[in-house]
Design a protein around this motif. Structure first.
Motif, PDB file in Angstrom:
ATOM      1  N   ASP A  15      37.178  41.904  35.373  1.00 33.24           N
ATOM      2  CA  ASP A  15      36.086  41.201  36.047  1.00 33.24           C
ATOM      3  C   ASP A  15      35.477  40.125  35.150  1.00 33.24           C
ATOM      4  N   ARG A  16      35.322  40.436  33.865  1.00 27.02           N
ATOM      5  CA  ARG A  16      34.747  39.455  32.937  1.00 27.02           C
ATOM      6  C   ARG A  16      35.684  38.276  32.730  1.00 27.02           C
ATOM      7  N   VAL A  17      36.986  38.561  32.699  1.00 29.25           N
ATOM      8  CA  VAL A  17      37.964  37.481  32.562  1.00 29.25           C
ATOM      9  C   VAL A  17      37.897  36.556  33.775  1.00 29.25           C
ATOM     10  N   LEU A  18      37.799  37.135  34.953  1.00 29.59           N
ATOM     11  CA  LEU A  18      37.754  36.331  36.168  1.00 29.59           C
ATOM     12  C   LEU A  18      36.432  35.571  36.297  1.00 29.59           C
ATOM     13  N   ALA A  19      35.367  36.125  35.730  1.00 30.76           N
ATOM     14  CA  ALA A  19      34.064  35.475  35.857  1.00 30.76           C
ATOM     15  C   ALA A  19      33.851  34.365  34.831  1.00 30.76           C
ATOM     16  N   THR A  20      34.736  34.264  33.850  1.00 31.43           N
ATOM     17  CA  THR A  20      34.578  33.266  32.791  1.00 31.43           C
ATOM     18  C   THR A  20      35.357  32.009  33.125  1.00 31.43           C
ATOM     19  N   PRO A  21      34.710  30.865  33.268  1.00 33.03           N
ATOM     20  CA  PRO A  21      35.433  29.617  33.524  1.00 33.03           C
ATOM     21  C   PRO A  21      36.046  29.086  32.215  1.00 33.03           C
ATOM     22  N   CYS A  39      46.265  34.017  33.817  1.00 30.26           N
ATOM     23  CA  CYS A  39      46.859  33.235  34.902  1.00 30.26           C
ATOM     24  C   CYS A  39      47.167  34.124  36.104  1.00 30.26           C
ATOM     25  N   ARG A  40      47.759  35.303  35.869  1.00 27.68           N
ATOM     26  CA  ARG A  40      48.092  36.201  36.974  1.00 27.68           C
ATOM     27  C   ARG A  40      46.840  36.738  37.648  1.00 27.68           C
ATOM     28  N   ALA A  41      45.807  37.050  36.868  1.00 26.25           N
ATOM     29  CA  ALA A  41      44.572  37.570  37.444  1.00 26.25           C
ATOM     30  C   ALA A  41      43.913  36.535  38.347  1.00 26.25           C
ATOM     31  N   ARG A  42      43.898  35.282  37.906  1.00 23.94           N
ATOM     32  CA  ARG A  42      43.307  34.217  38.731  1.00 23.94           C
ATOM     33  C   ARG A  42      44.137  33.961  39.986  1.00 23.94           C
ATOM     34  N   ALA A  43      45.458  33.997  39.849  1.00 25.26           N
ATOM     35  CA  ALA A  43      46.312  33.776  41.014  1.00 25.26           C
ATOM     36  C   ALA A  43      46.130  34.885  42.043  1.00 25.26           C
ATOM     37  N   CYS A  44      45.978  36.107  41.559  1.00 28.28           N
ATOM     38  CA  CYS A  44      45.772  37.238  42.457  1.00 28.28           C
ATOM     39  C   CYS A  44      44.467  37.076  43.219  1.00 28.28           C
ATOM     40  N   ARG A  45      43.450  36.585  42.559  1.00 28.92           N
ATOM     41  CA  ARG A  45      42.143  36.421  43.203  1.00 28.92           C
ATOM     42  C   ARG A  45      42.164  35.262  44.190  1.00 28.92           C
ATOM     43  N   GLU A  46      42.852  34.178  43.854  1.00 25.43           N
ATOM     44  CA  GLU A  46      42.812  32.981  44.685  1.00 25.43           C
ATOM     45  C   GLU A  46      43.682  33.095  45.935  1.00 25.43           C
ATOM     46  N   PRO A  53      43.932  44.926  40.276  1.00 28.53           N
ATOM     47  CA  PRO A  53      45.362  44.805  39.967  1.00 28.53           C
ATOM     48  C   PRO A  53      46.219  45.350  41.095  1.00 28.53           C
ATOM     49  N   GLY A  54      47.426  44.818  41.216  1.00 33.05           N
ATOM     50  CA  GLY A  54      48.342  45.288  42.239  1.00 33.05           C
ATOM     51  C   GLY A  54      48.986  46.604  41.850  1.00 33.05           C
ATOM     52  N   ALA A  55      49.717  47.175  42.807  1.00 41.36           N
ATOM     53  CA  ALA A  55      50.377  48.463  42.564  1.00 41.36           C
ATOM     54  C   ALA A  55      51.578  48.276  41.646  1.00 41.36           C
ATOM     55  N   GLN A  56      51.776  49.231  40.783  1.00 40.39           N
ATOM     56  CA  GLN A  56      52.905  49.222  39.858  1.00 40.39           C
ATOM     57  C   GLN A  56      53.885  50.312  40.262  1.00 40.39           C
TER      58      GLN A  56
END
Length: 301
Positions: A15-21, A39-46, A53-56
């Motif tokens: 969450d902190r990674v996604l909240a940081t510009p 990069c993957r976390a932002r792509a998942c959110r957008e 996180p997605g299922a593994q």
């Protein structure tokens, strides 16, 4: 649980990674993660609008399921994952997952050991050498198989089949290049009766001079009258080498047809024949052409 949510990093860190510009490198250095993770976390959110996180996938149960039911299709495997683990997986994702783990749904094709006999091997070699000279537009393949009202899915798939006497209903198939097929109906449990009906009522009236009817050398195909009726129409008969079903494209049609019949689980004779007609309509000309080419015909085109 074999299929679980990814746990590489805690959700509060995500969450902190996604909240940081900021640019990827700066954010990654600040939180001690890789730029790829950011990069993957932002792509998942957008894209899907998810911040979790997605299922593994744990490959062990998947490997066990594929080994237990190699007749599964990709769609059926996706349904199994959703039913057993509550996770929705797309066909493309399942295909890539199988490839990453070195798994395959393809069955090993067995061939008759008699193909190694010198006489059979020579006959097969001679036939293969003559195949390019056969005019594709004149080829008509003829074969038969059986179907019953007790056909059930593979052991790994749930299904019920009735008891009682077992009666085989023969299905005769006539395939022509370019693709077309007919399957007359007979309840008589004799292959020669099925072939006689197909030859007299369906095949012979539609034969043209110089057509080539290709059949295997089964005794049912050599009943008196069948070859003579074909030759009276101006066509010729070519018998495949012994122990050589791999030269007959109809065998591939039958394999797929029976797999689909087992899944439909038709339990009455009328329903069985109705389903057979519906399933045969799914074989379009492009698919039939692929079967013909796979057997070595039309190589010069």
């Amino acid at each position: 649980m074999s299929w679980r949510n990814g746990q590489a990093y805690a959700q509060d860190l995500r969450d902190r990674v996604l909240a940081t510009p900021g640019v990827l490198r700066e954010v990654a250095e600040r939180f001690g993660v890789s730029q790829a993770y950011v990069c993957r976390a932002r792509a998942c959110r957008e894209k899907p609008g998810q911040s979790h996180p997605g299922a593994q996938c744990n490959y062990r149960p998947l490997r066990e399921q594929v080994a237990k039911a190699s007749a599964h299709t990709l769609r059926e495997l996706c349904q199994w994952v959703q039913t057993e683990h509550g996770i929705q997986v797309g066909i493309t994702t399942m295909f890539k997952t199988l490839g990453r783990f070195g798994l395959t749904l393809k069955k090993i094709t067995l061939h008759a050991s008699e193909q190694t006999r010198p006489d059979v091997a020579q006959a097969r070699q001679d036939w293969s050498a003559r195949q390019p000279d056969l005019p594709a537009a004149r080829l008509i393949f003829l074969d038969e198989t059986w179907a019953t009202t007790r056909m059930a899915p593979t052991p790994a798939l749930p299904g019920l089949c009735p008891g009682g006497p077992l009666t085989h209903h023969h299905v005769c198939l006539r395939a022509q290049y370019p693709g077309s097929a007919r399957a007359p109906r007979t309840r008589r449990p004799h292959q020669w009766a099925c072939l006689s009906r197909l030859g007299g009522a369906v095949l012979v009236p539609e034969l043209r001079p110089s057509d080539i009817v290709v059949m295997d050398n089964h005794s049912a195909h050599q009943v008196a009258g069948i070859q003579a009726a074909i030759e009276r129409a101006g066509a010729t008969v070519r018998y495949l080498p012994p122990y050589s079903p791999d030269f007959n494209p109809i065998e591939q049609v039958f394999a797929k047809l029976k797999a689909m019949l087992r899944k439909t689980q038709a339990r009455t004779v009328d329903a069985l024949w109705s389903v057979i007609g519906q399933l045969l309509d799914r074989f379009d000309s492009a698919e039939c052409e692929c079967y013909v080419r796979h057997c070595g015909f039309c190589r010069s085109e």
